[in-house]
Design a protein around this motif. Structure first.
Motif, mmCIF file in Angstrom:
data_model
loop_
_atom_site.group_PDB
_atom_site.id
_atom_site.type_symbol
_atom_site.label_atom_id
_atom_site.label_comp_id
_atom_site.label_asym_id
_atom_site.label_seq_id
_atom_site.Cartn_x
_atom_site.Cartn_y
_atom_site.Cartn_z
ATOM 1 N N LEU A 107 33.887 44.231 40.398
ATOM 2 C CA LEU A 107 32.718 44.272 39.510
ATOM 3 C C LEU A 107 31.430 44.016 40.278
ATOM 4 C CD1 LEU A 107 34.005 42.405 36.317
ATOM 5 C CD2 LEU A 107 33.525 44.846 36.577
ATOM 6 N N VAL A 108 31.503 43.185 41.305
ATOM 7 C CA VAL A 108 30.325 42.918 42.140
ATOM 8 C C VAL A 108 30.080 44.074 43.101
ATOM 9 C CG1 VAL A 108 29.326 41.344 43.844
ATOM 10 C CG2 VAL A 108 30.679 40.433 41.941
ATOM 11 N N GLU A 109 31.147 44.578 43.709
ATOM 12 C CA GLU A 109 30.999 45.617 44.722
ATOM 13 C C GLU A 109 30.560 46.956 44.151
ATOM 14 O OE1 GLU A 109 31.168 45.352 47.974
ATOM 15 O OE2 GLU A 109 31.588 43.201 47.864
ATOM 16 N N ARG A 110 30.933 47.250 42.914
ATOM 17 C CA ARG A 110 30.597 48.573 42.367
ATOM 18 C C ARG A 110 29.102 48.728 42.122
ATOM 19 N NH1 ARG A 110 32.365 49.033 35.980
ATOM 20 N NH2 ARG A 110 30.867 47.529 35.141
ATOM 21 N N ARG A 111 28.339 47.634 42.151
ATOM 22 C CA ARG A 111 26.884 47.704 41.993
ATOM 23 C C ARG A 111 26.168 47.855 43.329
ATOM 24 N NH1 ARG A 111 28.294 43.189 38.680
ATOM 25 N NH2 ARG A 111 28.293 43.716 36.454
ATOM 26 N N ARG A 112 26.926 47.869 44.414
ATOM 27 C CA ARG A 112 26.311 48.001 45.732
ATOM 28 C C ARG A 112 25.783 49.405 45.955
ATOM 29 N NH1 ARG A 112 25.854 42.652 47.287
ATOM 30 N NH2 ARG A 112 27.886 41.597 47.176
ATOM 31 N N ASP A 113 24.901 49.498 46.960
ATOM 32 C CA ASP A 113 24.270 50.790 47.242
ATOM 33 C C ASP A 113 25.262 51.816 47.774
ATOM 34 O OD1 ASP A 113 21.863 49.738 46.441
ATOM 35 O OD2 ASP A 113 21.206 49.194 48.477
ATOM 36 N N TYR A 114 26.266 51.373 48.540
ATOM 37 C CA TYR A 114 27.188 52.349 49.115
ATOM 38 C C TYR A 114 28.045 53.028 48.049
ATOM 39 C CZ TYR A 114 30.948 48.847 48.726
ATOM 40 O OH TYR A 114 31.870 47.945 48.253
ATOM 41 N N HIS A 146 36.567 53.188 49.409
ATOM 42 C CA HIS A 146 35.306 52.468 49.552
ATOM 43 C C HIS A 146 35.304 51.142 48.786
ATOM 44 C CE1 HIS A 146 33.311 55.937 51.465
ATOM 45 N NE2 HIS A 146 33.993 56.685 50.605
ATOM 46 N N LEU A 147 35.752 51.162 47.539
ATOM 47 C CA LEU A 147 35.666 49.956 46.714
ATOM 48 C C LEU A 147 36.767 48.958 47.051
ATOM 49 C CD1 LEU A 147 34.164 48.559 44.449
ATOM 50 C CD2 LEU A 147 35.577 49.787 42.795
ATOM 51 N N LEU A 148 38.006 49.405 47.072
ATOM 52 C CA LEU A 148 39.126 48.484 47.294
ATOM 53 C C LEU A 148 39.088 47.796 48.659
ATOM 54 C CD1 LEU A 148 41.742 47.246 46.265
ATOM 55 C CD2 LEU A 148 42.970 49.268 47.092
ATOM 56 N N PRO A 149 38.792 48.493 49.782
ATOM 57 C CA PRO A 149 38.759 47.778 51.073
ATOM 58 C C PRO A 149 37.772 46.620 51.111
ATOM 59 C CG PRO A 149 38.851 50.141 51.441
ATOM 60 C CD PRO A 149 38.637 49.948 49.974
ATOM 61 N N ASN A 150 36.686 46.703 50.370
ATOM 62 C CA ASN A 150 35.709 45.617 50.359
ATOM 63 C C ASN A 150 36.116 44.471 49.443
ATOM 64 O OD1 ASN A 150 33.118 46.526 51.953
ATOM 65 N ND2 ASN A 150 33.825 48.334 50.841
ATOM 66 N N CYS A 151 37.224 44.625 48.734
ATOM 67 C CA CYS A 151 37.754 43.544 47.893
ATOM 68 C C CYS A 151 38.938 42.842 48.554
ATOM 69 C CB CYS A 151 38.190 44.097 46.533
ATOM 70 S SG CYS A 151 36.891 44.926 45.601
ATOM 71 N N LEU A 152 39.233 43.188 49.813
ATOM 72 C CA LEU A 152 40.420 42.657 50.461
ATOM 73 C C LEU A 152 40.357 41.175 50.835
ATOM 74 C CD1 LEU A 152 41.552 45.579 52.802
ATOM 75 C CD2 LEU A 152 42.522 44.861 50.623
ATOM 76 N N PRO A 153 39.212 40.627 51.282
ATOM 77 C CA PRO A 153 39.221 39.204 51.689
ATOM 78 C C PRO A 153 39.767 38.241 50.645
ATOM 79 C CG PRO A 153 37.230 40.248 52.475
ATOM 80 C CD PRO A 153 37.914 41.261 51.605
ATOM 81 N N PRO A 154 39.281 38.240 49.408
ATOM 82 C CA PRO A 154 39.896 37.327 48.429
ATOM 83 C C PRO A 154 41.332 37.699 48.095
ATOM 84 C CG PRO A 154 38.323 38.768 47.337
ATOM 85 C CD PRO A 154 38.148 38.959 48.801
ATOM 86 N N LEU A 155 41.658 38.986 48.201
ATOM 87 C CA LEU A 155 43.025 39.417 47.918
ATOM 88 C C LEU A 155 43.997 38.883 48.965
ATOM 89 C CD1 LEU A 155 44.715 41.201 45.996
ATOM 90 C CD2 LEU A 155 44.343 43.091 47.583
#
Length: 309
Positions: free
Chosen positions: A193-200, A218-227
């Motif tokens: 939800l946070v990442e989908r508002r990013r410019d990329y 694009h979206l899922l790889p940037n959600c990996l750290p908490p995962l």
């Protein structure tokens, strides 16, 4: 031409790779700054190596009934058998060498925990990121299912599922996947939800990229750290849950004893002074869970800059 002018400038493709490599090195260095994390990682590596090499280093195959002698039952640690073999951790009531049983039990407990977490993580992360990207009614429906799943105790849901499926390693894995997927779905959904508002993400939409590529490339790889942090901690939770189910007699079959079943086998002998049948498998179980939690706790601090000290 000067030497400085002759040196080619780094390309645009090389800069992100160098940045990612330097970030990885910083994370690794930060992880090893914690002595407890290093101890936990070393203990975890040792346990995994012992479990994988169990057929090579175990003095006895606890699954081979031909190697068991009932006359060697409940021997104390350090006792010798009639054949002159020394049981360093003693034997259980069936004459099974406890050291060998623990090594083989670690294989099942760690294997069930790791496989169930990988499958549950893949399922939950996919559902969570798709719900966050879609939004609206789909997101609300998925989150209501997640809330309903998490409202029930995990042990209760697993007991009901195994009562329906029956006993078996594969049945335990399926039950653990059904119990755990909701944790990953909620974690990934919050980050997405946070990442989908990013410019990329907006740039990818403007380029008319397929939705599947935007979500999974694009979206899922940037959600990996908490995962990664949640998955590490959930491995310990899955091992503890599998051991609880096996202790209650609804987990793995008797022919493939895990650490939980080994503890259950010696439960009736605790009051008679034959502590080793349950104590040593319990120590191995606690060591595995503590080691995984130490690693997961340090990963949480390293991958979340808000928690860095």
């Amino acid at each position: 031409m000067s030497e400085q002018a002759a040196t080619p400038a780094p390309t645009a493709a090389a800069r992100p790779a160098e940045k990612a490599e330097s970030l990885l090195l910083r994370h690794v260095a930060a992880f090893f700054e914690s002595p407890l994390a290093v101890v936990g990682l070393a203990g975890l590596v040792l346990l995994v190596a012992a479990a994988l090499a169990a057929p090579l280093i175990a003095p006895q195959d606890p699954y081979d009934l031909a190697q068991l002698d009932i006359m060697d039952g409940t021997l104390p640690p350090g006792a010798e058998s009639l054949a002159g073999y020394t049981y360093w951790l003693g034997t259980d009531e069936q004459g099974r060498d406890m050291l060998s049983a623990i090594l083989y039990g670690l294989r099942i407990s760690l294997g069930v925990g790791a496989v169930s977490v990988v499958i549950a993580c893949a399922v939950g992360a996919s559902i969570g990121v798709l719900a966050a990207y879609a939004g609206g009614r789909i997101d609300s429906l998925v989150m209501r299912v997640v809330d309903l799943q998490l409202s029930f105790p995990a042990i209760l849901v697993a007991l009901v599922l195994l009562a329906v499926f029956g006993r078996g390693v594969d049945k335990v894995i399926i039950a653990l996947v059904i119990v755990q997927w909701a944790y990953y779905a909620r974690t990934v959904r919050g980050s997405a939800l946070v990442e989908r508002r990013r410019d990329y993400i907006e740039a990818a939409r403007c380029l008319a990229l397929p939705k599947s590529r935007i979500v999974f490339r694009h979206l899922l790889p940037n959600c990996l750290p908490p995962l990664i942090v949640v998955a590490t901690v959930q491995v310990a939770h899955a091992i503890a849950l599998e051991s609880t189910l096996s202790f209650l007699g609804v987990g793995v079959p008797v022919t493939e004893p895990s650490l939980g079943m080994l503890i259950a086998n010696g439960y009736d002998y605790l009051l008679s002074g034959k502590y080793w049948i349950s104590t040593f498998p319990g120590i191995a179980l606690v060591a595995a869970i503590v080691a995984i939690n130490l690693v997961g706790d340090r990963l949480r601090d390293v991958l979340n800059p808000r928690l860095s000290r």
